[in-house]
Scaffold this active site. Structure first.
Site, mmCIF file in Angstrom:
data_model
loop_
_atom_site.group_PDB
_atom_site.id
_atom_site.type_symbol
_atom_site.label_atom_id
_atom_site.label_comp_id
_atom_site.label_asym_id
_atom_site.label_seq_id
_atom_site.Cartn_x
_atom_site.Cartn_y
_atom_site.Cartn_z
ATOM 1 N N SER A 68 27.462 9.322 31.229
ATOM 2 C CA SER A 68 28.549 9.516 30.282
ATOM 3 C C SER A 68 29.836 9.827 31.025
ATOM 4 C CB SER A 68 28.200 10.668 29.327
ATOM 5 O OG SER A 68 29.123 10.746 28.272
ATOM 6 N N ASP A 69 30.958 9.513 30.400
ATOM 7 C CA ASP A 69 32.258 9.838 30.968
ATOM 8 C C ASP A 69 33.234 10.129 29.846
ATOM 9 O OD1 ASP A 69 34.016 9.812 33.499
ATOM 10 O OD2 ASP A 69 35.160 8.665 32.018
ATOM 11 N N SER A 70 34.014 11.186 30.015
ATOM 12 C CA SER A 70 35.013 11.558 29.006
ATOM 13 C C SER A 70 36.408 11.534 29.602
ATOM 14 C CB SER A 70 34.742 12.966 28.469
ATOM 15 O OG SER A 70 33.512 13.011 27.800
ATOM 16 N N SER A 105 32.495 7.666 26.852
ATOM 17 C CA SER A 105 31.630 6.491 26.956
ATOM 18 C C SER A 105 30.220 6.925 27.285
ATOM 19 C CB SER A 105 32.159 5.533 28.025
ATOM 20 O OG SER A 105 33.350 4.945 27.569
#
Length: 191
Positions: A68-70, A105
């Site tokens: 995940s990436d924010s 994501s």
């Protein structure tokens, strides 16, 4: 089936704990430098993908890898993790008394009985911050909780008192869109 979270984020761990499933953490160590020519959404999806892919490539057998990436975005500018306290203060000042977006994501790679599936998606939520005084901004940053967070804040912490409202999914803002993750893995986790 082995489930692996490719992140050392305590916030993502807390969210994944809500599913009450057994999993392990193997943080990815990929270079998170942004690539030229990609949109902000493409950047975020790419980072989630390479985080999951790195751990997928290092492991074997039936498994689910979650990457995940924010990113915090305002007026087309990305607010990542601040470099230092002054950078954190500047970020909060720029986000202060306005709205911004959080894009998170999610990449899920599943190996199950020789079959490979990949899920790559994103979610966007909007955060509206109240007007913070200079003293409130500095006090928040001095507490030491701003430096490891995109945008220099965490909605699930005491910073929540400065959040007027949100539009979208709360878990997206925290860093792991649970509604999308659950859809991707539900057929594998409660068998």
């Amino acid at each position: 089936m082995k489930i692996i979270l490719a992140s050392q984020s305590p916030r993502r761990k807390e969210l994944l704990d809500l599913l009450k499933i057994k999993y392990e953490i193997i943080p990815s160590k990929v270079n998170e430098t942004l690539e030229e020519g990609l949109s902000i959404i493409e950047q975020s999806k790419r980072l989630a993908y390479i985080k999951a892919k790195e751990i997928f490539n290092k492991t074997e057998g039936d498994r689910i890898i979650i990457g995940s990436d924010s990113m915090v975005i305002k007026d087309g500018k990305i607010y990542g993790k601040p470099k230092d306290e002054q950078d954190a203060i500047n970020m909060i000042k720029q986000l202060n008394n306005s709205s911004h977006q959080v894009i998170t994501s999610l990449c899920v790679m599943i190996q199950d009985n020789g079959q490979f599936k990949e899920y790559l998606d994103y979610d966007i939520a909007k955060v509206y911050l109240n007007d913070m005084t200079q003293n409130e901004i500095e006090k928040w940053v001095k507490e030491g909780k701003a430096l490891d967070k995109a945008g220099a804040y965490a909605i699930q912490s005491e910073f929540c008192i400065y959040v007027n409202k949100i539009e979208g999914n709360y878990t997206t803002i925290v860093g792991l869109p649970m509604h999308k993750l659950y859809s991707a893995i539900k057929e594998y986790i409660y068998l």
